[in-house]
Motif scaffolding. Structure first.
Motif, PDB file in Angstrom:
ATOM      1  N   GLY A  22       0.311  -1.408   0.173  1.00 15.46           N
ATOM      2  CA  GLY A  22       0.367   0.077   0.000  1.00 15.46           C
ATOM      3  C   GLY A  22       0.812   1.126   0.440  1.00 15.46           C
ATOM      4  O   GLY A  22      -0.192   2.491  -0.075  1.00 15.46           O
ATOM      5  N   MET A  23       2.123   1.054  -0.092  1.00 17.82           N
ATOM      6  CA  MET A  23       2.920   2.946  -0.093  1.00 17.82           C
ATOM      7  C   MET A  23       2.721   2.771  -1.960  1.00 17.82           C
ATOM      8  O   MET A  23       3.747   2.430  -2.549  1.00 17.82           O
ATOM      9  N   ILE A  24       2.200   3.585  -2.415  1.00 21.37           N
ATOM     10  CA  ILE A  24       2.051   4.378  -3.985  1.00 21.37           C
ATOM     11  C   ILE A  24       2.435   5.700  -3.861  1.00 21.37           C
ATOM     12  O   ILE A  24       1.825   6.467  -3.123  1.00 21.37           O
ATOM     13  N   HIS A  25       3.383   5.700  -4.738  1.00 21.08           N
ATOM     14  CA  HIS A  25       4.366   6.949  -4.601  1.00 21.08           C
ATOM     15  C   HIS A  25       3.348   7.690  -6.359  1.00 21.08           C
ATOM     16  O   HIS A  25       3.365   6.736  -7.286  1.00 21.08           O
ATOM     17  N   CYS A  26       3.406   8.953  -5.958  1.00 24.14           N
ATOM     18  CA  CYS A  26       2.596   9.574  -7.069  1.00 24.14           C
ATOM     19  C   CYS A  26       4.615  10.589  -7.427  1.00 24.14           C
ATOM     20  O   CYS A  26       4.150  11.812  -6.861  1.00 24.14           O
ATOM     21  N   LEU A  57       0.038   7.143   1.074  1.00 18.87           N
ATOM     22  CA  LEU A  57       0.027   7.735  -0.650  1.00 18.87           C
ATOM     23  C   LEU A  57       1.282   8.616  -0.807  1.00 18.87           C
ATOM     24  O   LEU A  57       0.847   9.641  -0.147  1.00 18.87           O
ATOM     25  N   ILE A  58       2.486   8.913  -1.680  1.00 17.50           N
ATOM     26  CA  ILE A  58       3.394   9.696  -1.521  1.00 17.50           C
ATOM     27  C   ILE A  58       3.400  10.561  -2.337  1.00 17.50           C
ATOM     28  O   ILE A  58       3.292  10.124  -3.586  1.00 17.50           O
ATOM     29  N   LEU A  59       2.829  11.866  -2.627  1.00 12.25           N
ATOM     30  CA  LEU A  59       2.623  13.203  -3.922  1.00 12.25           C
ATOM     31  C   LEU A  59       4.256  13.597  -3.210  1.00 12.25           C
ATOM     32  O   LEU A  59       4.340  14.863  -2.948  1.00 12.25           O
ATOM     33  N   ILE A 105      -1.562  10.784   3.672  1.00 14.73           N
ATOM     34  CA  ILE A 105      -0.660  11.057   2.726  1.00 14.73           C
ATOM     35  C   ILE A 105       0.720  11.271   3.115  1.00 14.73           C
ATOM     36  O   ILE A 105       0.524  12.424   4.354  1.00 14.73           O
ATOM     37  N   LEU A 106       1.511  11.439   2.638  1.00 17.08           N
ATOM     38  CA  LEU A 106       3.378  12.536   2.762  1.00 17.08           C
ATOM     39  C   LEU A 106       3.323  13.877   0.813  1.00 17.08           C
ATOM     40  O   LEU A 106       2.862  12.728   0.061  1.00 17.08           O
TER      41      LEU A 106
END
Ligand code: ATP
Length: 238
Positions: A81-85, A160-162, A191-192
């Motif tokens: 679940g660590m998703i990087h945008c 979610l890493i934005l 959110i990060l």
């Protein structure tokens, strides 16, 4: 209820050859928070995001849900679940909006989740729904950013890493990005947010860290940082 820690860095150091990009960074993110890493060009924000997601080797410690990131594969981090945008958005230019979004769900087996989440993303960004068949590369910068965020959401993020979502975007488009935060948080997503746009970060963050030259020089809530002379003079135009 005790705070559940999602991400924690302790004495995190990253170097590119002789360039020290992170020099002993300490930070944490709790479940449900929006935490923002702010700072100027070259401060180390993207390096932090890329380190958290397992792309860069490091010294010190960075843990995701208590596990040292260096011991977990990149793909496994995504599945957890660590998703990087990313700042570069990394869209598939010759694929449609719909295809890009579905590729964001590559690790998801539950097809009903994928259809449901697709609907969530189209509700969140109606401009994407109006452009389902359009190639990503022909879209405006703002639309591409929405698509990049949408694709990240398709991966069922927990964290979610934005990475600098506002970069290069007109103020009117920032509102479209801003309005997405609430519904995303309502899905239980932590959110990060890394940002050069301090005003944007102040608006969305629960807590913030100011990074300069790879070090945290200030930390606090938006209220605390808004009242800080150094932040005001150096980052908010006095
Ligand atoms: P920006 O907002 O401009 O993207 P940033 O805060 O994200 O800045 P980073 O991109 O993390 O900063 O860069 C931190 C430092 O590390 C800079 O001095 C940069 O030149 C250096 N750096 C980043 N990536 C690399 C790389 N792949 N090889 C060598 N040096 C790098």
């Amino acid at each position: 209820q005790p705070n559940t820690e999602v991400l924690r860095a302790e004495g995190l150091r990253v170097s590119y050859g002789k360039v020290q990009a992170l020099r002993g960074l300490d930070m944490y993110v709790n479940q449900g928070e929006v935490v923002s890493l702010i700072g100027p060009n070259g401060a180390g924000k993207s390096t932090f995001a890329n380190t958290a997601t397992g792309f860069i080797g490091y010294e010190g410690s960075i843990t995701y849900r208590g596990q040292e990131v260096s011991g977990v594969g990149q793909r496994e981090l995504v599945e957890q679940g660590m998703i990087h945008c990313t700042e570069k958005r990394d869209l598939f230019g010759y694929m449609s909006v719909d295809e890009n979004l579905r590729l964001g769900a590559y690790a998801i087996e539950d097809e009903s989740y994928v259809e449901q989440q697709l609907e969530f993303v189209y509700d969140l960004f109606p401009r994407l729904e109006e452009r389902v068949s359009q190639n990503a590369r022909s879209m405006s910068g703002g639309e591409q950013q929405m698509l990049a965020i949408g694709r990240a959401l398709m991966g069922d993020p927990d964290l979610l890493i934005l990475d600098e979502p506002t970069i290069g975007l007109a103020p009117v488009i920032l509102d479209d990005i801003s309005q997405a935060f609430g519904p995303i948080q309502d899905q239980g997503v932590t959110i990060l947010l890394t940002e050069q746009n301090v005003t944007f970060a102040l608006k969305h963050a629960d807590r913030m860290y100011l990074l300069e030259n790879g070090e945290v020089v200030k930390t606090g809530t938006p209220e605390e940082l808004r009242g800080d002379d150094y932040i005001r003079e150096s980052y908010l135009g006095g």
